[in-house]
Design an enzyme around this catalytic site. Sequence first.
Site, PDB file in Angstrom:
ATOM      1  N   HIS A 377       0.834  -1.205   0.000  1.00  0.00           N
ATOM      2  CA  HIS A 377       0.000   0.000   0.000  1.00  0.00           C
ATOM      3  C   HIS A 377       0.867   1.252   0.000  1.00  0.00           C
ATOM      4  CE1 HIS A 377      -3.524   2.472   1.510  1.00  0.00           C
ATOM      5  NE2 HIS A 377      -2.487   3.230   1.881  1.00  0.00           N
ATOM      6  N   GLU A 378       1.819   1.315   0.934  1.00  0.00           N
ATOM      7  CA  GLU A 378       2.607   2.537   1.089  1.00  0.00           C
ATOM      8  C   GLU A 378       3.522   2.791  -0.098  1.00  0.00           C
ATOM      9  OE1 GLU A 378       1.601   4.452   3.126  1.00  0.00           O
ATOM     10  OE2 GLU A 378       0.608   3.209   4.607  1.00  0.00           O
ATOM     11  N   GLU A 401      -5.856   6.849  -2.302  1.00  0.00           N
ATOM     12  CA  GLU A 401      -5.879   5.820  -1.267  1.00  0.00           C
ATOM     13  C   GLU A 401      -6.349   4.475  -1.817  1.00  0.00           C
ATOM     14  OE1 GLU A 401      -5.321   5.018   2.145  1.00  0.00           O
ATOM     15  OE2 GLU A 401      -3.852   6.556   1.667  1.00  0.00           O
ATOM     16  N   HIS A 467      -9.346   8.105   3.430  1.00  0.00           N
ATOM     17  CA  HIS A 467      -9.361   6.680   3.740  1.00  0.00           C
ATOM     18  C   HIS A 467     -10.779   6.101   3.683  1.00  0.00           C
ATOM     19  CE1 HIS A 467      -5.564   8.099   5.564  1.00  0.00           C
ATOM     20  NE2 HIS A 467      -5.116   6.920   5.183  1.00  0.00           N
TER      21      HIS A 467
END
Length: 816
Positions: A377-378, A401, A467
Amino acid sequence: MATTRGRLALTTLTAALAAGALCAASHPQEAVRVNAAAQRLMAQRTQLGLDANADFRLRASQTDELGQTHGHFQQMYKGVRVWGGDAITHVDREGNPLPLTNELKRNIFLNVTPSLASDEALAVANRDLAPQGPYAYAPTSELVVVPEMVDVVRPQGPRALDRELSATDVTRQVLRYTLAYHIHTELENDQDGIRHTDYLVNAHTGAILKKWDTLHTTAATGTGNSQYNGVISLPTNYTGSTYELRDMTRGSGGSFGNNVVTNMAHASTTSTATGTLYTDADNTWGDGANYVEGSSTTAANGETAAVDAMFGMVKSWDFYKNVFGRNGIDGNGTATYSRVHISNSYDNAFWSDSCFCMTYGDGSSFTTLTALDVAGHEMSHGVCARTANLTYSGESGGLNESNSDIFGTMIEFYARGGSGSTIGSTGGNWTIGEQLSATPLRYMYKPSLDGSSPDAWSSTVGNLDVHYSSGPMNRCFYFLSQGATTSGNTSTTYLPSGMTGIGNDAAARIWFRALTTYMTSSTNYAGARTASINAAKDLYGAGSAQEQAVWNAFHGINVGAAWTSGSTDTTAPTVSATESGTTGTITFSATASDNVGVSKVEFYVDGVLKGTDTTSPYSMTFNSATLTNGSHTLTAKAYDAAGNVGTSTAVSFSVSNSTSTGSELMVNGGFESGTTPWVGTTGDIGAWTGEAAHAGTRCAWLCGNGATATETLYQQVAIASTATSATLTFWLHIDTAETTTSTAYDKLTVQVLNGSGTVLSTLATYSNLNKNTGYAQKTFDLTAYKGQTIRVYFKGTEDSSLQTSFVIDDVSLQVK
């Protein structure tokens, strides 16, 4: 006349690109193609609704697996970046231009001299943040032109009453442009915690136009993930005395020369240090257990976080490399690194562009945050930052996101069930952070299960934390890959009969191409749909099962129509055109509607494209002095996402330029309407791949053969005896292969002839000695010829040796 011309002439912009960003292009023709695309952008500024203050800065370029080259350009206005102004050029494998992805902002009229200095704007942000501790990095400030936007519902007629508002029913319009400072801050200290905040500060008043959180974390409320991967093989490096947790096969440059993991040893969050490279004596790392807070970070238990961090880097790197052919996060193979054991019991993990690195906390509410889907994800935030660069607020922030959730999930499937270039369909799951605790952070198949995320798009989704606003796109991707059922958590009321998915591999390839090829910084949900449809057509063909699935998956979250009739949308938009004004600045307007949505409207005068608008209500302004006095016709063409085109009925209008605004005597001075009424070597008139037009797509290219030649063009006009002034202007670009600085070998002569062809005057002579890097405007006073019929005459002569090209465009003779 030869159709193969001399070498490419570069504008100032593209020359700079060739010397800079494009020098590392991986495809042998990429630099040439993007340079040519930059020239076309500059030449088409008028058609794009931009003025001479517009310029473009190349952000990135790539040549994909289809052989297509894409250049992502940032819009500039008087040298200042336009916030959200982007254009992506596309060229096919043969080098032919494809339709432009256009998010350019039009009608900017702004003084770009700020009233506040940069440090004053930084002080505004600092006062608002009221930090208790130091910044991790010095805050940055950039002057930008900000379009202040408003959402407008498209006119849909009676059928709007019969159904819920969909994302494609809404367009964004510019209310005004404001000069502002974009401020980026990063607080990382024990007093403030880790807070990354961006601001837009009015450059005249100091008012905060907008601020938003830009910390790219996995947790919606500052939490993270922890996960173990069993017994794995780790890439390490033996120094002769010890082993380093260094991947010698992935990445180069960066802070350590390779991808590595470092130990922060509970350093305060104020620390911007890279950390200490992990080493081990026996090359056996970790104990497979969650870190015990307060224990050694270099013992086996402390090494476990480093093991999982390295595993996440390896799998993320291999995923992008093997599946998509992308060399690392930035596409250039630049090494990254992961910092573990930051602070004490820190409940988060995040990516930072400032250090080009990952940072992991040990967790308090959760276990150590080195989970595989967290890492994926990051690091996918880093990929997004170097492709579409989706702004981290509003709908684009939710897509940012979601993009990380999508690829974090796909990396999990790839690491545990894929091989080679195939992602695989087993080993992963459709929740985010499920191994942090008994309750996942997010549920991709039904986002509302987290209690905060919506399952479908609504007009308020852009107001949510990113988010949460990511939820609809997460669900859309789930439907695209896995399909939708008719009941339960994987069903949606928008698809009562469900849908069939196309699997992880095809879904991920479509989304990656949409992100890297068609999305811009301001892309919203409706734009993501269009980008994904285009990507599916590119990869699998128009009308393919994959394209159909894209339509249905987006419809499943209330974004656009579902696929109908088992075939592609064939309904063309309806469009009508109007014109107002007869002199000076006139206005072209159009109304357009479509069963799915209108993507753009083009305006044509006498069959020649004059401009484009992508936002309803569709309109453009036009200088009537570029048209001859008399009757003309206006038509508008409307396009939808499927490529259907609707054409309006032709509307007649008259131009009657007064003597105060001037009357244009040259007909087809921009060469856009073919060769008429030009006389001479009319084969010189065309749209040339080697020489861009000054405006539009066509120009006159005299000489440039590298062989003996004489070429001429002229147009005959009558200047009234009552004229008070007559001004001839044209734009000239001279490109030459001659290297001499003293001898004029090839020449262009500009003359005035009478109606019988006798030379009355030589206005100017240009040669290879006058070569320039772009177009220059030339101006001459022809008032002395009032009351006469004259020929405006261009004559190019070239010797047998090296080529010189004389490129002429936008010839005008204004009479008052």
